[in-house]
Scaffold this active site. Structure first.
Site, PDB file in Angstrom:
ATOM      1  CG  ASP A 104     -20.326-122.233 -58.034  1.00  0.00           C
ATOM      2  OD1 ASP A 104     -20.071-121.806 -59.180  1.00  0.00           O
ATOM      3  OD2 ASP A 104     -19.590-122.682 -57.298  1.00  0.00           O
ATOM      4  CB  SER A 105     -22.748-118.376 -61.567  1.00  0.00           C
ATOM      5  OG  SER A 105     -23.690-119.015 -62.265  1.00  0.00           O
TER       6      SER A 105
ATOM      7  CD  GLU B  16     -14.979-118.055 -64.868  1.00  0.00           C
ATOM      8  OE1 GLU B  16     -15.460-119.001 -64.391  1.00  0.00           O
ATOM      9  OE2 GLU B  16     -15.395-117.019 -64.535  1.00  0.00           O
TER      10      GLU B  16
ATOM     11  CE  LYS C 192     -18.923-125.366 -64.147  1.00  0.00           C
ATOM     12  NZ  LYS C 192     -18.095-124.810 -63.083  1.00  0.00           N
TER      13      LYS C 192
ATOM     14  CD  GLU D 261     -14.706-122.923 -59.542  1.00  0.00           C
ATOM     15  OE1 GLU D 261     -13.814-122.549 -58.834  1.00  0.00           O
ATOM     16  OE2 GLU D 261     -15.825-122.585 -59.404  1.00  0.00           O
TER      17      GLU D 261
ATOM     18  CG  ASP E  84     -20.651-125.619 -60.853  1.00  0.00           C
ATOM     19  OD1 ASP E  84     -19.921-126.141 -61.344  1.00  0.00           O
ATOM     20  OD2 ASP E  84     -20.764-124.373 -60.921  1.00  0.00           O
TER      21      ASP E  84
HETATM   22  O1  KIV Z   1     -21.268-121.344 -62.159  1.00  0.00           O
HETATM   23  C1  KIV Z   1     -21.225-120.933 -63.331  1.00  0.00           C
HETATM   24  O2  KIV Z   1     -21.909-120.209 -63.806  1.00  0.00           O
HETATM   25  C2  KIV Z   1     -20.137-121.343 -63.900  1.00  0.00           C
HETATM   26  C3  KIV Z   1     -19.884-120.906 -65.420  1.00  0.00           C
HETATM   27  C4  KIV Z   1     -19.030-119.433 -65.014  1.00  0.00           C
HETATM   28  C5  KIV Z   1     -19.022-121.565 -66.215  1.00  0.00           C
HETATM   29  O3  KIV Z   1     -19.249-122.165 -63.698  1.00  0.00           O
END
Ligand code: KIV
Length: 292
Positions: A68-69, A205, A137, A139, A107
């Site tokens: 989600d970055s 992280e 993924k 969090e 994500d």
């Molecule tokens: O969203 C992302 O790029 C991430 C990485 C920082 C692992 O979760």
């Protein structure tokens, strides 16, 4: 648009014929194979958000994360909180068109999984169905254990994400690395909880070296570090950070290229040549055909 793109329609992971051929040749990274790399050769992971970048990253990576970055590095958001399911699905589809053998993980965006395991399942299964990726993924540590268990026992492999959790930035008061020794036990408990719940791997992280070492030793699933030292079983970086295409450079990022300078130079030369009419040159023009 180049006409010599190396993207092969036939080789995308979403091509069913190619998928079974690649599985048969054991070329595609599976969740069990990824998990089995615990304490083995370091796992190479990178983010990708577009088909061609995924195609390039796939040549080296064991895992491609559609993180989600993308909200920050592609869409110019100040943080990841505004990212939607639609963003993740659209970029997940693009990446799946470019990836061939790496494990693709997408994500779960903020607000798509926290409410209940059922809501998380609905959104995670939509991501899997609509993108064709292998895993999601999310969090969270102990507080997400029930959700991780719900998903992973129903056919959705989960990579967890602990330590610095960007989606928690408002409660944490910013992007805060975990460095205080009084915080270490809680993060180790998170790692143990996500493993017990069925996560096949965990992103760690922004944690101190000593903590990364303790977490990696405490669990049997691979730890993938970002700002978490070489003590982890693998590493991940955000592609745009790594190639120098994003102005923010946190301590943990190593720039392996300076794309921003290359792009600025190319744009400037193009603009100059348009202005002085040296582009397009003769070789860039079509000539009229002889009339029949
Ligand atoms: O969203 C992302 O790029 C991430 C990485 C920082 C692992 O979760």
């Amino acid at each position: 648009m180049s006409t010599t793109s190396t993207l092969s329609k036939k080789s995308a992971v979403s091509d069913p014929e190619q998928v079974s051929e690649n599985y048969a040749k054991k070329k595609i990274m599976t969740v069990p194979a990824f998990r089995a790399r615990k304490a083995g050769a370091p796992l190479v992971c990178l983010t990708a958000y577009t088909a061609h970048v995924a195609h390039l990253v796939d040549e080296q990576a064991d895992m491609i994360l559609v993180g989600d970055s993308l909200g920050m590095v592609i869409h110019g958001m100040p943080n990841t909180l505004g990212v939607t399911m639609e963003h993740m699905i659209m970029h997940g589809q693009a990446v799946m068109r470019g990836a061939q053998k790496a494990l693709v993980v997408v994500d779960m965006p903020f607000g798509s999984f926290e409410e209940s395991p059922e809501v998380a399942f609905r959104n995670a299964s939509r991501i899997i169905k609509e993108t064709g990726c292998t895993a999601v993924k999310l969090e969270g540590g102990r507080e997400m254990a029930a959700t991780i268990s719900y998903l992973s026992t129903r056919g959705i492999p989960v990579m967890a994400h602990i330590g610095l959790m960007p989606q928690q930035m408002n409660t944490a008061g910013g992007f805060k690395a975990v460095r205080g020794q009084d915080q270490f036990d809680a993060v180790i408990e998170d790692a143990k909880a996500v493993e017990a719940a069925g996560a096949f791997s965990v992103v760690v992280e922004g944690v101190a070296v000593h903590l990364a070492n303790k977490i990696t030793k405490a669990i049997e699933i691979p730890t993938i570090g970002i700002g978490a030292s070489a003590e982890c079983d693998g590493q991940i970086l955000v592609f745009e950070d790594m190639i120098g295409l994003f102005p923010r450079v946190p301590t943990f990022v190593k720039r392996y290229g300076n794309m921003e300078d290359m792009m600025r130079d190319a744009i400037t030369r193009y603009a100059d040549e348009v202005r002085d009419r040296s582009f397009p040159a003769d070789e860039h023009t079509y000539k009229a055909k002889e009339s029949d």
